[in-house]
Design a protein around this motif. Structure first.
Motif, PDB file in Angstrom:
ATOM      1  N   UNK A  47       5.979 -17.781  -4.891  1.00 25.47           N
ATOM      2  CA  UNK A  47       5.855 -16.238  -5.037  1.00 25.47           C
ATOM      3  C   UNK A  47       4.189 -16.155  -4.825  1.00 25.47           C
ATOM      4  N   UNK A  48       3.895 -15.326  -3.604  1.00 25.08           N
ATOM      5  CA  UNK A  48       2.530 -15.143  -3.407  1.00 25.08           C
ATOM      6  C   UNK A  48       2.151 -13.543  -3.266  1.00 25.08           C
ATOM      7  N   UNK A  49       3.107 -12.862  -4.020  1.00 29.62           N
ATOM      8  CA  UNK A  49       2.751 -11.290  -4.146  1.00 29.62           C
ATOM      9  C   UNK A  49       2.928 -10.765  -5.595  1.00 29.62           C
ATOM     10  N   UNK A  50       1.816 -10.403  -6.088  1.00 30.31           N
ATOM     11  CA  UNK A  50       1.925  -9.707  -7.475  1.00 30.31           C
ATOM     12  C   UNK A  50       1.626  -8.242  -7.436  1.00 30.31           C
ATOM     13  N   UNK A  51       2.596  -7.312  -8.087  1.00 24.27           N
ATOM     14  CA  UNK A  51       2.505  -5.938  -8.053  1.00 24.27           C
ATOM     15  C   UNK A  51       2.314  -5.448  -9.485  1.00 24.27           C
ATOM     16  N   UNK A  52       1.009  -4.481  -9.422  1.00 22.89           N
ATOM     17  CA  UNK A  52       0.938  -3.926 -10.812  1.00 22.89           C
ATOM     18  C   UNK A  52       0.265  -2.527 -10.713  1.00 22.89           C
ATOM     19  N   UNK A  53      -0.382  -2.098 -11.762  1.00 27.31           N
ATOM     20  CA  UNK A  53      -0.640  -0.593 -11.534  1.00 27.31           C
ATOM     21  C   UNK A  53      -1.480  -0.256 -12.784  1.00 27.31           C
TER      22      UNK A  53
END
Length: 330
Positions: A47-53
């Motif tokens: 998994x090569x995508x990290x999403x945060x805010x």
């Protein structure tokens, strides 16, 4: 791991990302150790995508990711990192897309994450005090500054996407999209495909309804978001459990986790659709990742549609307060 491109000219990433709201979000915080374990498992799974805010735990999610990068410095070059800004805690102005506010927010995020740039920076909620073109222009200047490689919007209408794209390439639009929330199919999926924009699908397992272990009513009532969400209020809650039992039965028949079916179904919607489920549990992560490893046959897709036809869900996806900000377009 299946891959996709993040935007028309962006990097190739896994067609599955980890949504890091679960590290410090609506469903209870995870410990640093639990969060790091999930990130370790993501890395091991490709998994090569990290999403945060910035609003997830008031910066806590970003800090947890930053501490993981600090402990695993080589991982930064392997990961496409996304964060968001534009939601404020000011009751007089809940959303702020002023250029100065967005850049200051991004600077703070970069400090928490411990990086000098992100790969994708979203406007978390579009502020109608500005035109889409004006906001896109502000985002373009952030690309020019080197603080982000690409930009996106969350919860916008196809018409807003078209207007913004006329000013600056929009790499991604984030929207709730799953077997329980199919409104994006009424224009957003198609517009993203036309423009080369990645559709990043949050809540892809229907806030646990589309899993083998959905939230109990008692647990849903213990969490701020779900206790007032129409789909988790009776009689809708019981009706939604009954409806999704059909998907769980089908998953058992096929021999796959229910969450895997939900993820595989989303990926089948198009090469540009990228689900970002959130979890603080590595066992659940494995079920979610399994969805990237299976290809559903046409017969299986037909059976899924029969089990959960368009419009099956009881209750709106948001209540009146939760609807403040997202653009409705149909």
């Amino acid at each position: 791991m299946k891959t996709t491109r993040l935007g028309p000219d962006g990097p190739e990433v896994s067609q599955f990302g980890i949504g890091a709201m679960s590290f410090a979000g609506l469903y209870g915080d995870a410990t640093v150790e639990e969060s790091h374990a999930v990130l370790d498992a993501c890395r091991n799974a490709g998994v090569t995508h990290i999403d945060t805010a910035n609003v997830y735990g008031n910066g806590r999610s970003e800090e947890i990711i930053g501490s993981w990068f600090a402990a695993n410095p080589a991982a930064r070059d392997e990961m496409a990192l996304a964060t968001k800004a534009g939601i404020t805690r000011d009751p007089k102005r809940r959303f702020n897309n002023d250029a100065e506010h967005l850049e200051a927010s991004l600077d703070q995020s970069l400090e928490r994450l411990g990086v000098d740039h992100v790969d994708l920076f979203y406007v978390h909620r579009y502020d109608r005090a500005h035109s889409p073109e004006e906001v896109a222009g502000s985002l373009k200047r952030l690309i020019d500054s080197g603080k982000t490689k690409a930009v996106g919007f969350s919860e916008i209408a196809p018409s807003t996407l078209r207007r913004a794209s006329s000013e600056c390439p929009i790499a991604a639009v984030q929207s709730e999209y799953s077997l329980s929330t199919r409104a994006p199919e009424l224009g957003l999926v198609q517009t993203c495909a036309e423009l080369g924009t990645t559709l990043v699908a949050f809540s892809p397992v229907g806030r646990a309804f589309l899993t083998d272990d959905p939230f109990s009513f008692e647990r849903a009532q213990s969490m701020a978001f779900t206790k007032s969400n129409p789909r988790f209020i009776e009689p809708n809650y019981t009706a939604n459990i009954s409806a999704t039992d059909r998907l769980r039965a089908l998953a058992t028949e096929i021999g796959e986790p229910t969450a895997a079916l939900a993820i595989a179904w989303l990926i089948s919607r198009g090469d540009h659709v990228l689900p970002i489920p959130g979890t603080k549990n590595t066992a659940h992560l494995a079920e979610l990742v399994r969805g990237t490893e299976i290809t559903l046959s046409e017969d299986a897709l037909d059976e899924i549609d029969k089990a959960l036809p368009v419009g099956w869900a009881h209750g709106d996806r948001y209540n009146a307060t939760q609807w403040e900000g997202p653009e409705r377009f149909c």
